[in-house]
Scaffold this motif. Structure first.
Motif, PDB file in Angstrom:
ATOM      1  N   ASP A 254     -12.599   3.503  -0.028  1.00  0.00           N
ATOM      2  CA  ASP A 254     -12.762   2.168  -0.830  1.00  0.00           C
ATOM      3  C   ASP A 254     -14.227   1.643  -0.482  1.00  0.00           C
ATOM      4  N   ASN A 255     -14.906   1.393  -1.465  1.00  0.00           N
ATOM      5  CA  ASN A 255     -16.096   0.650  -1.574  1.00  0.00           C
ATOM      6  C   ASN A 255     -17.306   1.742  -1.239  1.00  0.00           C
ATOM      7  N   CYS A 256     -17.631   2.551  -1.541  1.00  0.00           N
ATOM      8  CA  CYS A 256     -18.537   3.597  -1.341  1.00  0.00           C
ATOM      9  C   CYS A 256     -20.031   3.280  -1.818  1.00  0.00           C
ATOM     10  N   GLU A 257     -20.444   2.520  -2.461  1.00  0.00           N
ATOM     11  CA  GLU A 257     -21.560   2.299  -3.488  1.00  0.00           C
ATOM     12  C   GLU A 257     -22.696   2.132  -2.438  1.00  0.00           C
ATOM     13  N   HIS A 258     -22.441   1.410  -1.082  1.00  0.00           N
ATOM     14  CA  HIS A 258     -23.728   1.058  -0.071  1.00  0.00           C
ATOM     15  C   HIS A 258     -23.910   2.304   0.710  1.00  0.00           C
ATOM     16  N   LEU A 259     -23.164   3.359   0.762  1.00  0.00           N
ATOM     17  CA  LEU A 259     -23.244   4.340   1.210  1.00  0.00           C
ATOM     18  C   LEU A 259     -23.106   5.721   0.606  1.00  0.00           C
ATOM     19  N   LEU A 260     -23.822   5.732  -0.528  1.00  0.00           N
ATOM     20  CA  LEU A 260     -23.503   6.659  -1.699  1.00  0.00           C
ATOM     21  C   LEU A 260     -23.629   8.118  -1.207  1.00  0.00           C
ATOM     22  N   VAL A 261     -24.987   8.343  -0.691  1.00  0.00           N
ATOM     23  CA  VAL A 261     -25.408   9.583  -0.140  1.00  0.00           C
ATOM     24  C   VAL A 261     -24.470  10.503   1.073  1.00  0.00           C
ATOM     25  N   PRO A 262     -24.419   9.559   2.112  1.00  0.00           N
ATOM     26  CA  PRO A 262     -23.552  10.044   3.232  1.00  0.00           C
ATOM     27  C   PRO A 262     -21.986  10.188   2.759  1.00  0.00           C
ATOM     28  N   ALA A 263     -21.613   9.161   2.082  1.00  0.00           N
ATOM     29  CA  ALA A 263     -20.275   9.430   1.470  1.00  0.00           C
ATOM     30  C   ALA A 263     -20.136  10.606   0.639  1.00  0.00           C
ATOM     31  N   ALA A 264     -20.986  10.892  -0.105  1.00  0.00           N
ATOM     32  CA  ALA A 264     -20.976  12.220  -1.262  1.00  0.00           C
ATOM     33  C   ALA A 264     -20.915  13.454  -0.338  1.00  0.00           C
ATOM     34  N   THR A 265     -21.766  13.173   0.968  1.00  0.00           N
ATOM     35  CA  THR A 265     -21.882  14.601   1.317  1.00  0.00           C
ATOM     36  C   THR A 265     -20.445  14.759   2.274  1.00  0.00           C
ATOM     37  N   VAL A 266     -19.770  13.883   2.903  1.00  0.00           N
ATOM     38  CA  VAL A 266     -18.570  14.086   3.547  1.00  0.00           C
ATOM     39  C   VAL A 266     -17.435  14.428   2.629  1.00  0.00           C
ATOM     40  N   VAL A 267     -17.515  13.798   1.394  1.00  0.00           N
ATOM     41  CA  VAL A 267     -16.253  14.198   0.574  1.00  0.00           C
ATOM     42  C   VAL A 267     -16.613  15.559   0.122  1.00  0.00           C
ATOM     43  N   HIS A 268     -17.721  15.873  -0.198  1.00  0.00           N
ATOM     44  CA  HIS A 268     -17.796  17.316  -0.876  1.00  0.00           C
ATOM     45  C   HIS A 268     -17.451  18.286   0.384  1.00  0.00           C
TER      46      HIS A 268
ATOM     47  N   ARG B 102     -22.091  -0.438   8.004  1.00  0.00           N
ATOM     48  CA  ARG B 102     -23.485  -0.547   7.620  1.00  0.00           C
ATOM     49  C   ARG B 102     -24.434   0.575   8.346  1.00  0.00           C
ATOM     50  N   ALA B 103     -23.753   1.515   9.116  1.00  0.00           N
ATOM     51  CA  ALA B 103     -24.416   2.450   9.728  1.00  0.00           C
ATOM     52  C   ALA B 103     -23.987   3.851   9.241  1.00  0.00           C
ATOM     53  N   PRO B 104     -24.863   4.754   8.510  1.00  0.00           N
ATOM     54  CA  PRO B 104     -24.185   5.713   7.922  1.00  0.00           C
ATOM     55  C   PRO B 104     -23.951   6.798   8.848  1.00  0.00           C
ATOM     56  N   GLU B 105     -24.513   6.864  10.093  1.00  0.00           N
ATOM     57  CA  GLU B 105     -24.221   7.830  11.137  1.00  0.00           C
ATOM     58  C   GLU B 105     -22.868   7.771  11.499  1.00  0.00           C
TER      59      GLU B 105
END
Length: 965
Positions: A400-414, A362-365
């Motif tokens: 798996d299951n990125c939808e609730h952390l979409l922006v931070p997940a996109a940043t890390v993946v990029h 639950r914590a994006p950081e």
């Protein structure tokens, strides 16, 4: 399409008519044309044209737009007579469309030549590829849509065409190299990489051309130069193609030699034009790649069998081979995680694969540290630090299951993909990440009758030893799986109930599925323990406007379009929240539909309805009723014209919504609304064979609206008369038509009065009533002419001709039919021309001319198939059966009579009763041509035929008796 019209968008906008440039007016008018060209024949609503062409400024009135369209029509169809219908730039519903083929636009021709050139290159025909691709590039006169460089509406298509142009340039140079002219390609390739330095394929081709020209050192220097440039500007390593080509140059692979030109027709790799090698199709193989080590990774072992999805496994595996980021999307419970794990288990990446589970985070950081820990690495404090630890590693990461952390997940993946050239990432999410390079694969539900049913059987058998389905359970299980939308989670939860319930009990409880489908295995995540938890997880991630729209869309029963979503949702503008629901897998966009249509899974729809308060539900249903009535009345105004087929198809598609609107209106006691809706839909019911349904709704509506206005009653009453006519209830149909005349006069409705007057005379003759049918028909024609509605004049003339035929005035009938056909062609009311032809067909049979009657029947059947008509199709086949007996084909005639009987019973249409003068004679002629037992044997076979089977049979019989021309 108008003859000799050609459009150019690969440069400044141009149009030519008959080889001469057309004057297209000012910038706004040209922008309207450009927007319609971009739509490629699809209808663009007037509202969208005003919004997009005048983006950023105040749009003009609709009259201005109509004026622009009129000017464009005059420029593009200069030979069209005033008042004649447009053939090129046509009005459809509330919008416009250009009726053109792709070959009439230079962009369409360019796309076709590009595809043909690529096929020739891949098929080992480099000379032909060079010619085709050169022709494609020669079509360009400047940037695509050059006049609209700053316009948002043109940007996506212009970008697409410019990207394809760059690919075609590369394809042509690959073909030049493959044909042995590598030295000639060097200069063009040097210019190409200077223009587009970040497209790696151009560098590959340049290095190959240099190598084959005997300039090996320059080839190697070129490869090292692009490596430095990619590192300096993007911070990434070269792709696999450049790396493998560099290894091949260093090893002086024989495949790179100019002497290794493939034989004619030998397949080539389209990237370089080199003959394909077994090791890596489409690339130059490197002989020094060692066999991968056994995978490391942390994937869990499967705890149950994986059922079906062979096609999905192959598709996702192929995507991962060609793309470094693939995201699996879909609604909750559709099986994204399980599919991702099965794909990952089949991989042989040297350092993986690895699973990173985000559902409990639950914590994006903490995201970066969570990923590092899952990969067995020291905790990383930033995406860049994590990327530094993964540089040089060859692995697949399943996130798996990125939808609730979409922006931070996109940043890390990029960051990982930009810095680590050998890392691939497979994400699961109810919404795409939305970053450059992402390829999205929407995981579909399981097929209900095969994969889903098999999953249910396996999971049910696992719940208790010795469980087997009962004798009737397999069909119930397929229906149960269809009712659960083929969602694996829902099916597994349902199967688990076999411990305490029978299959029939589970199926009966589906209306309350959120109470039934609970108690999943203890090892499941909390969000998957019940079906309600699964959907609620997605609902909680919505913004307020998105959630409000999602819940209100639950009142829609089937597919819907943007207009329907806006009307029912009560949200303006609706595009943004609806797009969000599509991205988040709560609404599905139906591919291939134009305008785009959307749908909700039944599970999601029931969830959405359950979250509406009584007041909100009443408001949503009221908006739904208003939208359904508006849709039906709008279609009814044009349904007897050139757009008839499309409008009938649209009403068929929306039929579940109309049924829901009837039920809702009657439940609210709004009988007048139901009468209006029935009056608007009657022609659809009449033609598509929904006779019993239409009569049932209208009967309830009249009972619920004793004080409805005369105008509403007149139209609905005429609908009752028309439907009773095709049902064979001629006396009651005649009575309804007479009442409709009185009500129409009271309301001052000349259109309904003319129609009812015409049919009152005709139906009176059929019913044996004492009527002056000829006088009534003549009066109806005069009334129709005063309305200036040409379709109405055509139909009343047709009825007048039918009356005269019954009265024995065949010359008079023929003359009136000719007038009716002319008016039908002028208005697009094709049904009238077919009705006149049907009478001509029956007259031919009366004269014993079976071949002519069958020839006429063939023409009518083609039109009926186009319109999807049931009622008229039945009477035509019924009359054709009599004609078959005249040509010595009595057995086939009996077969068709059986088909008409069975199909007519299902549709509520009786040809024999509908046409009580000719119908019984036709039936008697067929019955009399065979002994009774023979007739019954063939008719019984015919009762098993579908409409398609019967049409095909009759068409073949007609073709066998066509007279030589």
């Amino acid at each position: 399409m108008a003859v000799g019209v050609w459009f150019g968008v690969l440069g400044p906008l141009r149009a030519e008519v008959g080889g001469r440039a057309a004057r297209l007016g000012g910038p706004r008018q040209q922008a309207v044309l450009a927007l319609l060209l971009i739509a490629e024949g699809r209808t663009v609503s007037a509202e969208r044209i005003l919004s997009e062409v005048w983006d950023g400024s105040r749009p003009p009135s609709m009259t201005t737009l109509h004026g622009y369209v009129g000017d464009l029509r005059r420029a593009l169809e200069p030979e069209r007579e005033p008042g004649a219908p447009a053939r090129l730039l046509v009005r459809e519903g509330s919008g416009y469309a250009l009726r053109i083929t792709p070959a009439a636009v230079d962009a369409g021709l360019f796309t076709d030549l590009a595809a043909r050139g690529r096929r020739s290159l891949e098929g080992g025909e480099p000379e032909q590829a060079t010619e085709l691709l050169g022709q494609a590039l020669a079509l360009w006169r400047g940037p695509a849509y050059a006049d609209f460089a700053g316009a948002a509406f043109a940007a996506p298509d212009a970008t697409r065409l410019e990207d394809l142009r760059a690919t075609v340039r590369e394809d042509r140079l690959a073909a030049v190299i493959a044909s042995g002219r590598h030295a000639a390609a060097v200069g063009e390739l040097e210019a190409l990489v200077a223009e587009q330095p970040l497209r790696e394929r151009g560098w590959e081709l340049l290095a190959l051309a240099l190598y084959r020209s005997g300039r090996q050192a320059e080839a190697l220097a070129t490869l090292r130069r692009v490596r430095r440039r990619l590192a300096d500007e993007l911070g990434i390593d070269p792709g696999r193609g450049l790396r493998e080509l560099e290894a091949a140059v260093l090893a002086q692979e024989p495949a790179l030699s100019p002497d290794s030109r493939p034989a004619r027709g030998e397949p080539l790799a389209p990237e370089t034009g080199v003959a394909t090698a077994p090791a890596a199709p489409g690339r130059v193989p490197s002989p020094h790649r060692s066999a991968p080590a056994p995978p490391a990774g942390n994937l869990p072992f499967a705890l149950s069998s994986f059922v079906g999805r062979g096609g999905d496994l192959a598709a996702v595996a192929d995507l991962l081979d060609g793309h470094r980021l693939v995201t699996l999307t879909g609604p909750g419970g559709v099986g994204k995680t399980r599919l991702a794990l099965e794909v990952a288990r089949a991989r042989t990446d040297a350092d993986g694969p690895w699973l990173v589970e985000l559902a409990g985070l639950r914590a994006p950081e903490l995201l970066t540290a969570t990923i590092a820990t899952a990969l067995g690495l020291p905790a990383a404090s930033s995406p860049d630090q994590l990327a530094g630890m993964l540089v040089g590693r060859d692995l697949l990461i399943v996130v798996d299951n990125c939808e609730h952390l979409l922006v931070p997940a996109a940043t890390v993946v990029h960051t990982l993909l930009s810095r680590c050239g050998a890392v691939r990432i497979l994400c699961t999410s109810r919404e795409p990440l939305g970053i450059t390079g992402e390829t999205v694969y929407e995981v579909p539900p399981l097929h209900a009758e095969t994969e889903a049913a098999e999953l249910f059987l396996r999971r049910a058998a696992a719940t208790q030893a010795g469980w087997t389905p009962g004798p009737d359970d397999r069909e119930r299980i397929a229906a149960l799986c269809a009712g659960l939308d083929g969602i694996p989670l829902a099916i597994e939860l349902a199967a688990a109930q076999c411990r305490t319930l029978s299959v029939g009990q589970i199926a009966d409880a589906l209306e309350d599925r959120f109470t039934l489908l609970v108690g999943g295995p203890a090892g499941r995540p909390d969000r998957h323990r019940t079906l309600l938890d699964t959907v609620a997880w997605s609902d909680q991630l919505l913004r307020p406007a998105e959630r409000r729209l999602f819940h209100r869309l639950g009142v829609l029963c089937a597919g819907f379009d943007l207009e329907g979503a806006a009307a029912v949702g009560g949200v303006t503008p609706v595009l943004a929240p609806l797009s969000a629901l599509v991205r988040k897998s709560l609404v599905t966009a139906e591919p291939g539909t134009a305008p785009r249509r959307y749908r909700m899974l039944e599970t999601l729809r029931q969830y959405a309805l359950g979250f509406l308060s009584p007041e909100e539900l009443a408001g949503a249903r009221e908006r739904h009723r208003a939208w359904a009535l508006s849709r039906a009345e709008s279609a009814e105004r044009h349904i007897r014209g050139p757009q008839g087929v499309a409008l009938l198809d649209g009403l068929s598609r929306d039929q579940p919504e109309f049924r829901a609107a009837f039920a809702s209106a009657l439940a609210e006691g709004d009988g007048e609304h139901a009468l209006r809706l029935g009056g608007a839909l009657f022609w659809f019911w009449f033609r598509r064979g929904h006779v019993a349904e239409g009569l049932a709704w209208l009967s309830q509506a009249f009972a619920a609206a004793p004080t409805a206005g005369a105008g509403v009653r007149a139209r609905a009453r005429f609908a009752v008369g028309a439907l009773r006519y095709v049902a064979g209830q001629t006396a009651r149909a005649h009575e309804a038509a007479r009442t409709a005349i009185e009500e129409a006069r009271e309301a001052g409705d000349p259109v309904t009065e003319a129609s009812a007057t015409a049919y009152a005379g005709y139906l009176g003759l059929l019913a044996g009533a004492a009527v002056d049918a000829a006088a009534l028909a003549g009066t109806a024609v005069e009334l129709a002419r005063r309305t200036t509605q040409v379709w109405l004049e055509a139909e009343t003339l047709m009825v007048q001709g039918m009356v005269l035929r019954i009265l024995g005035d065949l010359p008079g009938a023929d003359a009136v039919f000719r007038e009716a056909i002319a008016a039908a062609h002028a208005s697009g009311h094709d049904w009238v021309a077919d009705g006149a032809a049907w009478c001509d067909m029956k007259t031919a049979s009366d004269r014993g001319d079976g071949p002519r009657a069958l020839a006429i029947a063939g023409d009518i059947l083609a039109a009926m198939d186009l319109y999807g008509d049931i009622s008229f199709w039945l009477v035509t086949v019924h009359s054709a059966a009599r004609a078959l007996t005249l040509t010595g084909q009595a057995e086939q005639a009996a077969l068709l009579m059986g088909a008409v009987e069975a199909i007519g019973r299902r549709a509520g249409v009786s040809p024999e009763l509908m046409d009580p003068i000719d119908g019984p004679r036709e039936a008697a002629a067929v019955r009399g041509a065979l002994p009774p037992d023979e007739y019954e044997r063939h008719a019984a076979r015919g009762r098993a035929l579908s409409r398609e089977d019967a049409s095909a049979l009759l068409t073949n019989l007609i073709d066998g008796h066509r007279l030589p021309r």
